[in-house]
Scaffold this active site. Structure first.
Site, mmCIF file in Angstrom:
data_model
loop_
_atom_site.group_PDB
_atom_site.id
_atom_site.type_symbol
_atom_site.label_atom_id
_atom_site.label_comp_id
_atom_site.label_asym_id
_atom_site.label_seq_id
_atom_site.Cartn_x
_atom_site.Cartn_y
_atom_site.Cartn_z
ATOM 1 N N ASP A 15 0.856 -1.187 0.000
ATOM 2 C CA ASP A 15 0.000 0.000 0.000
ATOM 3 C C ASP A 15 0.897 1.244 0.000
ATOM 4 O OD1 ASP A 15 -1.871 1.942 0.453
ATOM 5 O OD2 ASP A 15 -2.805 0.982 2.189
ATOM 6 N N ASP A 117 -3.025 2.266 -6.030
ATOM 7 C CA ASP A 117 -1.869 2.272 -5.115
ATOM 8 C C ASP A 117 -1.826 1.070 -4.186
ATOM 9 O OD1 ASP A 117 -4.067 2.980 -3.620
ATOM 10 O OD2 ASP A 117 -2.951 4.299 -2.308
ATOM 11 N N GLU A 118 -2.568 0.024 -4.501
ATOM 12 C CA GLU A 118 -2.581 -1.157 -3.635
ATOM 13 C C GLU A 118 -2.481 -2.425 -4.462
ATOM 14 O OE1 GLU A 118 -5.702 -1.544 -0.725
ATOM 15 O OE2 GLU A 118 -5.865 0.641 -0.620
#
Length: 425
Positions: A15, A117-118
């Site tokens: 993350d 973003d993960e």
DNA sequence: TCTGGGGTCCTAGGACCC
DNA sequence: TCTGGGGTCCTAGGACCC
């Protein structure tokens, strides 16, 4: 059911810390800036003039002022008068995201891009004698050195626990959340920290005297089912860290494609509303065609100035990817939906998608469909080669309305969501 | 002073079929 | 002539995620 039988898995959740803000900061430093946005109270935010004035990402110093993501900018500024606000650059974020995924894909093919973003990684069969912690440390270090930003990494035996682990202390940290650690690390947390417990559910749980994840774990499944239906069972399972959904590299196959926009001014006449709708259909339908998909259902949504939201949808007689047909459907839906009150937001979405390779058409329409297909293809090609504004419809000239709207993160795969019945997939 | 834009999934109720 | 009952499809709205 895991695709690896009954063996224990090793899952990482990666993350990016304050993604948009970190990426802005890293980019600016690489291009000669002396100030690191991450070290001062700062946010990435939309501009107030066009009514997009909310916080999209915040630095940790900004967080210390109580600034929250999604908050309106003037409120954030009132909490911190010296707040630095920078506008978003979505194409930069997509590049950063792609670079991250490229690096992570060197560790396992079982990689699921969960959002911009993960990412989840199943490294069960990629350990090669190393410990999960060793691999996580290497990944973290390489991202810092090679890409210039930091991540949190969560380690566990399933996706849920890996994600819960990565949400613990930030930034630039690695945490584990193995099943044996649940009582110590997860149960003391507030119930809203649990994945899938949002604002509404948290409030409802609190009313039922359930405030921590531990209390949720100890509530009887029967009680939860009575109040939350099938959702109750899922919540109880999550509180116990139960999730057997596989890391799915193909989770990004789109089930729906849509574009929407908040208009810079209230729209109070049909001509302007239809122009906005057309510009949204232009963008969404070209995304559809790029993905080689056709839409079976068209949906139109509006938000009034009081922020009330409504939508109207209809199945098409025949699936299509043609701009003109989709716009015809969308405008009919809009006219049925709209009562004439001023609008601040319009949206178009396509769903019930099918491959454009084999679809049913009536023989009568075949010639016309082929012609439309060629026209759309030519327009798409010109826009690809000469820029999206190389070819615009005459109706937009001097209208004050952009000919193409939406698609800010185009090319980005959609996010997978939990299916309640079998954990999440 | 109005809260972005991109998604997924579930539920309830109605239509319709057998 | 006691409106049963299961199933599918459709639509609007609402919850959640980043």
């Amino acid at each position: 059911m895991s695709s690896y039988g009954s063996g224990e898995r090793t899952i990482l959740h990666v993350d990016v810390n304050s993604a948009f803000l970190s990426w802005e900061a890293a980019y600016r430093l690489q291009h000669g800036a002396s100030l690191d946005l991450r070290e001062i109270p700062s946010v990435v935010g939309g501009d107030r003039e066009s009514r997009r004035g909310i916080v999209l990402a915040k630095s940790i110093p900004a967080k210390k002022f109580g600034i929250k993501t999604g908050e309106v900018l003037w409120q954030a500024r009132s909490k911190c008068p010296n707040l630095v606000v920078v506008p978003p650059d979505y194409s930069l974020y997509l590049q950063c995201s792609n670079a991250l995924m490229e690096l992570l894909s060197q560790y396992t093919p079982l990689l699921e891009r969960y959002s911009v973003d993960e990412c989840f990684l199943d490294i069960t069969h990629s350990l090669r004698g190393r410990s999960p912690l060793t691999i996580a440390r290497e990944i973290s270090q390489r991202i810092k050195n090679e890409l210039g930003f930091t991540v949190n990494i969560g380690i566990s035996n399933n996706k849920l626990l890996a994600k819960m682990a990565s949400e613990l202390e930030k930034p630039d940290k690695i945490h584990t959340m193995f099943p044996s650690e649940i009582p110590e690390k997860m149960w003391p947390l507030q119930v809203n920290e649990l994945f899938m417990v949002g604002r509404r559910t948290a409030a409802k749980l609190n009313m039922l005297n359930i405030f921590t994840i531990g209390q949720l774990a100890n509530a009887s499944p029967k009680f939860l089912t009575a109040h939350f239906k099938s959702y109750g069972k899922l919540l109880n399972q999550f509180a116990w860290g139960i999730d057997d959904s596989p890391v799915n590299p193909y989770a990004s196959e789109a089930k729906g494609i849509g574009n929407s926009t908040t208009t810079p001014f209230d729209v109070d006449n049909e001509r302007e509303a239809l122009l906005y709708l057309l510009s949204l259909v232009e963008t969404a339908s070209s995304r559809l065609r790029r993905a080689n998909l056709m839409a079976g259902v068209v949906s139109v949504s509006i938000r009034k100035t009081d922020l009330s939201f409504s939508s109207h949808q209809r199945r098409l007689p025949v699936p299509t990817d043609n701009t003109e047909s989709l716009f015809k459907a969308a405008s009919a839906l809009f006219k049925e939906l709209w009562d004439g009150s001023p609008l601040r937001h319009l949206g178009v979405a396509f769903s019930s998608l099918c491959s454009d390779g084999f679809y049913q058409i009536s023989l009568f329409d075949e010639g016309r469909i082929l012609k439309n297909k060629n026209l759309d293809a030519s327009i798409d090609a010109i826009r690809t080669h000469f820029g999206s504004t190389a070819l615009i419809r005459g109706s937009f000239v001097n209208s004050g309305i952009p000919p193409l709207t939406g698609g800010v993160m185009d090319g980005f795969p959609v996010m997978a969501k939990p299916a309640l019945k079998g954990g999440y997939r």
